[in-house]
Design an enzyme around this catalytic site. Structure first.
Site, PDB file in Angstrom:
ATOM      1  N   ASP A   1      13.210   3.957 -22.879  1.00  0.00           N
ATOM      2  CA  ASP A   1      13.645   2.636 -23.327  1.00  0.00           C
ATOM      3  C   ASP A   1      14.250   2.803 -24.715  1.00  0.00           C
ATOM      4  OD1 ASP A   1      13.836  -0.236 -23.551  1.00  0.00           O
ATOM      5  OD2 ASP A   1      12.038  -0.223 -24.773  1.00  0.00           O
ATOM      6  N   SER A   2      14.907   1.762 -25.201  1.00  0.00           N
ATOM      7  CA  SER A   2      15.437   1.792 -26.564  1.00  0.00           C
ATOM      8  C   SER A   2      14.305   1.819 -27.594  1.00  0.00           C
ATOM      9  CB  SER A   2      16.295   0.552 -26.796  1.00  0.00           C
ATOM     10  OG  SER A   2      15.522  -0.609 -26.572  1.00  0.00           O
TER      11      SER A   2
ATOM     12  N   GLY B   1      20.796  -3.391 -27.522  1.00  0.00           N
ATOM     13  CA  GLY B   1      21.490  -4.617 -27.099  1.00  0.00           C
ATOM     14  C   GLY B   1      22.726  -4.956 -27.911  1.00  0.00           C
TER      15      GLY B   1
ATOM     16  N   CYS C   1      14.680  -0.046 -19.391  1.00  0.00           N
ATOM     17  CA  CYS C   1      15.421  -0.854 -20.357  1.00  0.00           C
ATOM     18  C   CYS C   1      16.581  -1.478 -19.596  1.00  0.00           C
ATOM     19  CB  CYS C   1      15.941   0.061 -21.464  1.00  0.00           C
ATOM     20  SG  CYS C   1      17.054  -0.719 -22.630  1.00  0.00           S
ATOM     21  N   ASN C   2      16.680  -2.788 -19.668  1.00  0.00           N
ATOM     22  CA  ASN C   2      17.761  -3.458 -18.941  1.00  0.00           C
ATOM     23  C   ASN C   2      19.128  -3.072 -19.485  1.00  0.00           C
ATOM     24  OD1 ASN C   2      16.739  -5.908 -17.047  1.00  0.00           O
ATOM     25  ND2 ASN C   2      15.265  -5.442 -18.640  1.00  0.00           N
TER      26      ASN C   2
ATOM     27  N   GLU D   1       9.151  -8.334 -31.136  1.00  0.00           N
ATOM     28  CA  GLU D   1       8.762  -7.091 -31.807  1.00  0.00           C
ATOM     29  C   GLU D   1       8.061  -7.380 -33.131  1.00  0.00           C
ATOM     30  OE1 GLU D   1      11.552  -3.462 -32.241  1.00  0.00           O
ATOM     31  OE2 GLU D   1      11.160  -4.136 -30.223  1.00  0.00           O
TER      32      GLU D   1
ATOM     33  N   CYS E   1      15.108  -8.360 -19.943  1.00  0.00           N
ATOM     34  CA  CYS E   1      14.848  -7.469 -21.080  1.00  0.00           C
ATOM     35  C   CYS E   1      13.356  -7.158 -21.034  1.00  0.00           C
ATOM     36  CB  CYS E   1      15.218  -8.164 -22.387  1.00  0.00           C
ATOM     37  SG  CYS E   1      14.688  -7.274 -23.856  1.00  0.00           S
ATOM     38  N   THR E   2      13.039  -5.891 -21.228  1.00  0.00           N
ATOM     39  CA  THR E   2      11.637  -5.477 -21.038  1.00  0.00           C
ATOM     40  C   THR E   2      10.673  -6.133 -22.041  1.00  0.00           C
ATOM     41  OG1 THR E   2      12.226  -3.494 -22.296  1.00  0.00           O
ATOM     42  CG2 THR E   2      12.139  -3.297 -19.910  1.00  0.00           C
ATOM     43  N   HIS E   3      11.212  -6.623 -23.159  1.00  0.00           N
ATOM     44  CA  HIS E   3      10.342  -7.305 -24.145  1.00  0.00           C
ATOM     45  C   HIS E   3       9.837  -8.659 -23.643  1.00  0.00           C
ATOM     46  CE1 HIS E   3      12.137  -4.478 -26.947  1.00  0.00           C
ATOM     47  NE2 HIS E   3      11.431  -4.964 -27.946  1.00  0.00           N
TER      48      HIS E   3
HETATM   49  N1  DGL Z   1      14.489  -2.973 -24.092  1.00  0.00           N
HETATM   50  C1  DGL Z   1      15.808  -3.527 -24.154  1.00  0.00           C
HETATM   51  C2  DGL Z   1      16.169  -4.153 -22.796  1.00  0.00           C
HETATM   52  O1  DGL Z   1      15.358  -4.207 -21.868  1.00  0.00           O
HETATM   53  C3  DGL Z   1      16.006  -4.569 -25.214  1.00  0.00           C
HETATM   54  C4  DGL Z   1      15.897  -4.155 -26.631  1.00  0.00           C
HETATM   55  C5  DGL Z   1      17.155  -3.601 -27.236  1.00  0.00           C
HETATM   56  O2  DGL Z   1      18.126  -4.341 -27.455  1.00  0.00           O
HETATM   57  O3  DGL Z   1      17.136  -2.416 -27.513  1.00  0.00           O
HETATM   58  O4  DGL Z   1      17.281  -4.594 -22.634  1.00  0.00           O
END
Ligand code: DGL
Length: 264
Positions: free
Chosen positions: A9-10, A42, A72-73, A153, A185-187
């Site tokens: 993931d990011s 993102g 990560c999407n 976050e 988005c995974t968050h």
């Molecule tokens: N984890 C990222 C997602 O699922 C979002 C966070 C980012 O922008 O890095 O898209």
């Protein structure tokens, strides 16, 4: 020793996916890589996201991972095709978008679905394109919600700030009449209850946790990749480490885990 699953993931948002995998597939061991040095994806260009994704995948493959899960999407939208083609015939590459689209279509009742996600995910058009291909009868309304990931976050959830931001985004007229919403988005899993409250439980919510873990189970069964028993510990690597990231892990993962710093 059984081979691990590679998950990336990011940053730490993908820990929500890793958690679901560890719950649904308890015999699997995994190597998680959170690219905290380059977060957020993102707001990055396509070239940058693809470059980061390639480097991380190379690391996971070098560590004998039997699958790459793009948790990560944003990276799923931008880098999936490249990684799938690069590792075709070598290891399966699983993204978080296709399993959600499949689940929405399989439900069979939805007519108008909303999508909230990062700017890069929305602008890529990947969700819209895949939904249209699978079922053009489901209308999709999209809204980039760039404030949500940093808000989560920073620990804002179930409070006045998160309520205001969520209400502001979700009361957008494009979402009028939706029967379902993709948390792209995974968050966003961490604010799922608040989103549910906003819609008073009337909108079906889809996120990339259990749905993705079930997809992995399916792929592992068909490719004969399921582990019989867990061999060794999970590892959680990040490309930049701060106290803040370490503190946030328990909110995203549910347990205390130890992050390890690794520069690629
Ligand atoms: N984890 C990222 C997602 O699922 C979002 C966070 C980012 O922008 O890095 O898209």
């Amino acid at each position: 020793m059984e081979r691990p699953i590679g998950i990336f993931d990011s940053g730490i948002g993908g820990l929500t996916v890793a958690k679901a995998i560890s719950r649904i597939l308890p015999n699997e061991r995994f190597i998680y890589f959170g690219d905290t040095a380059h977060l957020p994806y993102g707001d990055k260009s396509k070239e940058a996201i693809q470059r980061y994704s390639k480097g991380i995948s190379k690391f996971l493959i070098a560590n004998n991972c039997k699958t790459i899960v793009i948790a990560c999407n944003t990276a799923s939208a931008i880098s999936y095709k490249y990684l799938r083609d690069k590792y075709a015939g070598n290891v399966p590459v699983i993204n978080v978008i296709d399993p959600i689209i499949e689940a929405v279509v399989a439900n069979g009742t939805h007519k108008k679905i909303g999508l909230i996600a990062t700017k890069a995910t929305v602008q890529s058009g990947v969700y819209q394109e895949k939904m249209n291909r699978r079922n053009p009868g489901i209308a999709m309304e999209v809204l980039p919600t760039p404030l949500l990931a940093p808000m989560i976050e920073e620990g804002f959830s179930k409070d006045k700030i998160s309520k205001t931001v969520i209400e502001n985004y979700l009361s957008n007229p494009v979402f009028e009449g939706i029967d379902s919403l993709i948390l792209g988005c995974t968050h966003y899993v961490l604010i799922k209850d608040e989103i549910n409250d906003f819609f008073k439980g009337r909108v079906t919510l889809y996120d990339s946790t259990d749905i993705v873990a079930h997809k992995i189970t399916e792929v592992f069964k068909s490719e004969n990749l399921l582990s019989i028993k867990k061999s060794g510990d999970n590892h959680f690597y990040v490309s930049d480490i701060t106290e803040g990231f370490q503190e946030s892990t328990s909110r995203f993962y549910g347990d205390n885990i130890k992050l390890e710093h690794l520069k690629l």
